[in-house]
Design an enzyme around this catalytic site. Structure first.
Site, PDB file in Angstrom:
ATOM      1  N   CYS A  42     101.834  42.442 101.107  1.00  0.00           N
ATOM      2  CA  CYS A  42     102.457  42.549 102.438  1.00  0.00           C
ATOM      3  C   CYS A  42     103.984  42.621 102.368  1.00  0.00           C
ATOM      4  O   CYS A  42     104.637  42.687 103.401  1.00  0.00           O
ATOM      5  CB  CYS A  42     102.009  41.379 103.312  1.00  0.00           C
ATOM      6  SG  CYS A  42     102.642  39.781 102.755  1.00  0.00           S
TER       7      CYS A  42
ATOM      8  N   CYS B   7     105.819  39.785  97.809  1.00  0.00           N
ATOM      9  CA  CYS B   7     104.378  40.004  97.763  1.00  0.00           C
ATOM     10  C   CYS B   7     104.078  41.474  97.471  1.00  0.00           C
ATOM     11  O   CYS B   7     104.649  42.370  98.097  1.00  0.00           O
ATOM     12  CB  CYS B   7     103.753  39.597  99.091  1.00  0.00           C
ATOM     13  SG  CYS B   7     101.980  39.909  99.118  1.00  0.00           S
TER      14      CYS B   7
ATOM     15  N   HIS C   7     120.622  43.271  92.475  1.00  0.00           N
ATOM     16  CA  HIS C   7     119.384  43.439  91.705  1.00  0.00           C
ATOM     17  C   HIS C   7     118.365  42.328  91.970  1.00  0.00           C
ATOM     18  O   HIS C   7     117.416  42.180  91.214  1.00  0.00           O
ATOM     19  CB  HIS C   7     119.698  43.538  90.207  1.00  0.00           C
ATOM     20  CG  HIS C   7     120.444  44.788  89.850  1.00  0.00           C
ATOM     21  ND1 HIS C   7     121.037  44.988  88.620  1.00  0.00           N
ATOM     22  CD2 HIS C   7     120.702  45.909  90.566  1.00  0.00           C
ATOM     23  CE1 HIS C   7     121.626  46.185  88.610  1.00  0.00           C
ATOM     24  NE2 HIS C   7     121.446  46.750  89.775  1.00  0.00           N
TER      25      HIS C   7
ATOM     26  N   GLN D 152     125.360  42.083  89.792  1.00  0.00           N
ATOM     27  CA  GLN D 152     124.148  42.714  89.270  1.00  0.00           C
ATOM     28  C   GLN D 152     123.235  41.657  88.668  1.00  0.00           C
ATOM     29  O   GLN D 152     122.133  41.963  88.243  1.00  0.00           O
ATOM     30  CB  GLN D 152     124.511  43.720  88.174  1.00  0.00           C
ATOM     31  CG  GLN D 152     125.460  44.806  88.636  1.00  0.00           C
ATOM     32  CD  GLN D 152     125.964  45.623  87.454  1.00  0.00           C
ATOM     33  OE1 GLN D 152     125.296  46.523  86.973  1.00  0.00           O
ATOM     34  NE2 GLN D 152     127.137  45.293  86.963  1.00  0.00           N
TER      35      GLN D 152
ATOM     36  N   CYS E 252      98.632  36.700 102.513  1.00  0.00           N
ATOM     37  CA  CYS E 252      97.588  37.710 102.315  1.00  0.00           C
ATOM     38  C   CYS E 252      96.829  37.539 101.001  1.00  0.00           C
ATOM     39  O   CYS E 252      95.863  38.255 100.744  1.00  0.00           O
ATOM     40  CB  CYS E 252      98.181  39.113 102.407  1.00  0.00           C
ATOM     41  SG  CYS E 252      99.083  39.616 100.931  1.00  0.00           S
TER      42      CYS E 252
ATOM     43  N   PRO F  61     135.527  41.441  77.032  1.00  0.00           N
ATOM     44  CA  PRO F  61     136.039  41.441  75.659  1.00  0.00           C
ATOM     45  C   PRO F  61     135.965  42.826  75.002  1.00  0.00           C
ATOM     46  O   PRO F  61     136.663  43.096  74.036  1.00  0.00           O
ATOM     47  CB  PRO F  61     135.116  40.463  74.921  1.00  0.00           C
ATOM     48  CG  PRO F  61     134.427  39.678  75.982  1.00  0.00           C
ATOM     49  CD  PRO F  61     134.387  40.530  77.210  1.00  0.00           C
TER      50      PRO F  61
ATOM     51  N   SER G 100     128.746  46.112  81.533  1.00  0.00           N
ATOM     52  CA  SER G 100     128.940  47.275  80.663  1.00  0.00           C
ATOM     53  C   SER G 100     129.130  48.534  81.508  1.00  0.00           C
ATOM     54  O   SER G 100     129.440  49.592  80.988  1.00  0.00           O
ATOM     55  CB  SER G 100     127.757  47.431  79.714  1.00  0.00           C
ATOM     56  OG  SER G 100     126.553  47.481  80.438  1.00  0.00           O
TER      57      SER G 100
HETATM   58  P1  NAD Z   1     125.086  44.219  80.018  1.00  0.00           P
HETATM   59  O1  NAD Z   1     124.247  43.261  79.233  1.00  0.00           O
HETATM   60  O2  NAD Z   1     124.776  45.651  79.937  1.00  0.00           O
HETATM   61  O3  NAD Z   1     126.620  44.060  79.597  1.00  0.00           O
HETATM   62  C1  NAD Z   1     127.243  42.829  79.490  1.00  0.00           C
HETATM   63  C2  NAD Z   1     128.736  43.053  79.399  1.00  0.00           C
HETATM   64  O4  NAD Z   1     129.360  41.790  79.377  1.00  0.00           O
HETATM   65  C3  NAD Z   1     129.194  43.795  78.147  1.00  0.00           C
HETATM   66  O5  NAD Z   1     130.089  44.829  78.516  1.00  0.00           O
HETATM   67  C4  NAD Z   1     129.895  42.718  77.324  1.00  0.00           C
HETATM   68  O6  NAD Z   1     130.978  43.233  76.573  1.00  0.00           O
HETATM   69  C5  NAD Z   1     130.377  41.787  78.403  1.00  0.00           C
HETATM   70  N1  NAD Z   1     130.567  40.402  77.996  1.00  0.00           N
HETATM   71  C6  NAD Z   1     129.914  39.689  77.024  1.00  0.00           C
HETATM   72  N2  NAD Z   1     130.360  38.431  76.988  1.00  0.00           N
HETATM   73  C7  NAD Z   1     131.313  38.320  77.953  1.00  0.00           C
HETATM   74  C8  NAD Z   1     132.128  37.254  78.405  1.00  0.00           C
HETATM   75  N3  NAD Z   1     132.060  36.023  77.864  1.00  0.00           N
HETATM   76  N4  NAD Z   1     132.994  37.506  79.416  1.00  0.00           N
HETATM   77  C9  NAD Z   1     133.074  38.734  79.985  1.00  0.00           C
HETATM   78  N5  NAD Z   1     132.326  39.777  79.592  1.00  0.00           N
HETATM   79  C10 NAD Z   1     131.451  39.565  78.588  1.00  0.00           C
HETATM   80  O7  NAD Z   1     125.055  43.672  81.502  1.00  0.00           O
HETATM   81  P2  NAD Z   1     125.172  44.387  82.914  1.00  0.00           P
HETATM   82  O8  NAD Z   1     126.293  45.362  82.894  1.00  0.00           O
HETATM   83  O9  NAD Z   1     125.173  43.300  83.900  1.00  0.00           O
HETATM   84  O10 NAD Z   1     123.841  45.240  83.080  1.00  0.00           O
HETATM   85  C11 NAD Z   1     122.606  44.788  82.643  1.00  0.00           C
HETATM   86  C12 NAD Z   1     121.496  44.698  83.697  1.00  0.00           C
HETATM   87  O11 NAD Z   1     120.678  43.623  83.256  1.00  0.00           O
HETATM   88  C13 NAD Z   1     121.899  44.338  85.090  1.00  0.00           C
HETATM   89  O12 NAD Z   1     121.255  45.221  85.917  1.00  0.00           O
HETATM   90  C14 NAD Z   1     121.370  42.911  85.351  1.00  0.00           C
HETATM   91  O13 NAD Z   1     120.592  42.858  86.529  1.00  0.00           O
HETATM   92  C15 NAD Z   1     120.463  42.621  84.199  1.00  0.00           C
HETATM   93  N6  NAD Z   1     120.726  41.308  83.526  1.00  0.00           N
HETATM   94  C16 NAD Z   1     121.064  40.197  84.251  1.00  0.00           C
HETATM   95  C17 NAD Z   1     121.351  38.990  83.612  1.00  0.00           C
HETATM   96  C18 NAD Z   1     121.723  37.791  84.450  1.00  0.00           C
HETATM   97  O14 NAD Z   1     121.343  37.666  85.585  1.00  0.00           O
HETATM   98  N7  NAD Z   1     122.539  36.862  83.893  1.00  0.00           N
HETATM   99  C19 NAD Z   1     121.300  38.909  82.237  1.00  0.00           C
HETATM  100  C20 NAD Z   1     120.958  40.040  81.507  1.00  0.00           C
HETATM  101  C21 NAD Z   1     120.697  41.236  82.184  1.00  0.00           C
HETATM  102 ZN    ZN Z   2     101.296  38.977 101.081  1.00  0.00          ZN
END
Ligand code: NAD
Ligand code: ZN
Length: 256
Positions: free
Chosen positions: A140, A137, A129, A101, A164, A228, A203
């Site tokens: 287009c 874009c 995601h 994600q 475009c 955790p 989460s």
């Molecule tokens: P979230 O922020 O909702 O949850 C993060 C989870 O990671 C929590 O359950 C937490 O307990 C756990 N966590 C924290 N530290 C950890 C560690 N060291 N090891 C293992 N687990 C740990 O994130 P989500 O569930 O990915 O959903 C959030 C949305 O936000 C997603 O759709 C994502 O696209 C986006 N997002 C992406 C990033 C990224 O690309 N790094 C960062 C923030 C949010």
């Molecule tokens: Zn374009």
């Protein structure tokens, strides 16, 4: 970390014919990329829910691009951690599909870091995601990788389409937008075929991504969670390792 649980987890990983890993922001936490839940989720008083929407971009593209420039900057200063690297190694060997994600591109970088003999393409994740390092874009709909520096001072400097001329947007899935259907189908197929789904650092509240784990369970497979904290998926997980990803994931995959 509970040693007994780790050992049972390791045995299950070793015995699995086919694995899928569903990762979330937590897998990158130890790389220094903040999750959306901590205090660092706030940027100039705004919450992700207020910025990561099509409406926010229509209302104020400069503000949204500035937020993405800031996030890119943070990610550009971080590197894959031991969890990304262990997952990439096992995926390249062919038994594991990585579904993420995350939009930070760190799984992809871990794949790039593998030895030249490794099958790097197998180690690349399905990025449900999208990616901070791709643009799309608004005119287009063309998509392309984009790592060049962003200039986000005002509307006249925002990135524009070479074909475009319309405004480019980050190629990420915003709140209220659908996921790429074929990508999602590939992820569901991998989940249904897997006898073990590793759920790492999510989460598990964002759907349909979180549904991938339940697909494995419904098809008769098992769930192994690394987080955790407890999540809604903990209840159906065979084993929950309450440990950080960079510690638990390599320990689970050692020897695999
Ligand atoms: P979230 O922020 O909702 O949850 C993060 C989870 O990671 C929590 O359950 C937490 O307990 C756990 N966590 C924290 N530290 C950890 C560690 N060291 N090891 C293992 N687990 C740990 O994130 P989500 O569930 O990915 O959903 C959030 C949305 O936000 C997603 O759709 C994502 O696209 C986006 N997002 C992406 C990033 C990224 O690309 N790094 C960062 C923030 C949010
Ligand atoms: Zn374009």
């Amino acid at each position: 970390m509970d040693r007994g649980r780790l050992e049972r987890g390791r045995q299950r990983v070793a015995a699995a014919r086919s694995l899928v890993a569903l990762t979330g922001a937590g897998v990158s936490a130890e790389s220094g990329v903040p999750t959306f839940r901590g205090e660092e989720a706030l940027w100039e008083r705004f919450r992700p829910e207020e910025l990561a929407t099509p409406q926010a971009f229509r209302d104020d593209p400069v503000r949204v691009w500035r937020w993405y420039a800031w996030r890119r900057d943070r990610v550009a200063r971080s590197a894959p951690n031991a969890a990304h690297r262990a997952l990439a190694r096992v995926a390249a060997a062919g038994r594991l599909t990585i579904v993420t994600q995350n939009v930070d591109g760190l799984h992809g970088l871990a794949a790039d870091e593998l030895d030249a003999e490794a099958d790097r393409s197998r180690a690349r994740p399905l990025e449900l995601h999208g990616s901070l390092f791709r643009v799309r874009c608004t005119g287009c709909d063309r998509r392309r990788p984009h790592r060049e520096p962003l200039r986000v001072e005002d509307a006249s400097t925002l990135p524009r389409c070479r074909s475009c001329g319309a405004l480019l947007r980050p190629d990420v899935v915003w709140f209220g937008e659908p996921l790429d259907a074929s990508l999602l189908e590939t992820a569901y197929e991998a989940a249904a075929a897997a006898d073990l789904c590793l759920v790492v650092g999510t989460s598990a509240v964002v759907h349909p991504a979180a549904g991938i784990a339940t697909v494995t369970v419904r098809a008769g497979g098992e769930l192994l969670e690394v987080n955790p904290e407890a999540t809604p998926l903990s209840a159906i997980a065979t084993i929950s390792l309450r440990a950080p990803a960079a510690e638990a994931v390599p320990a689970l995959l050692v020897g695999s």
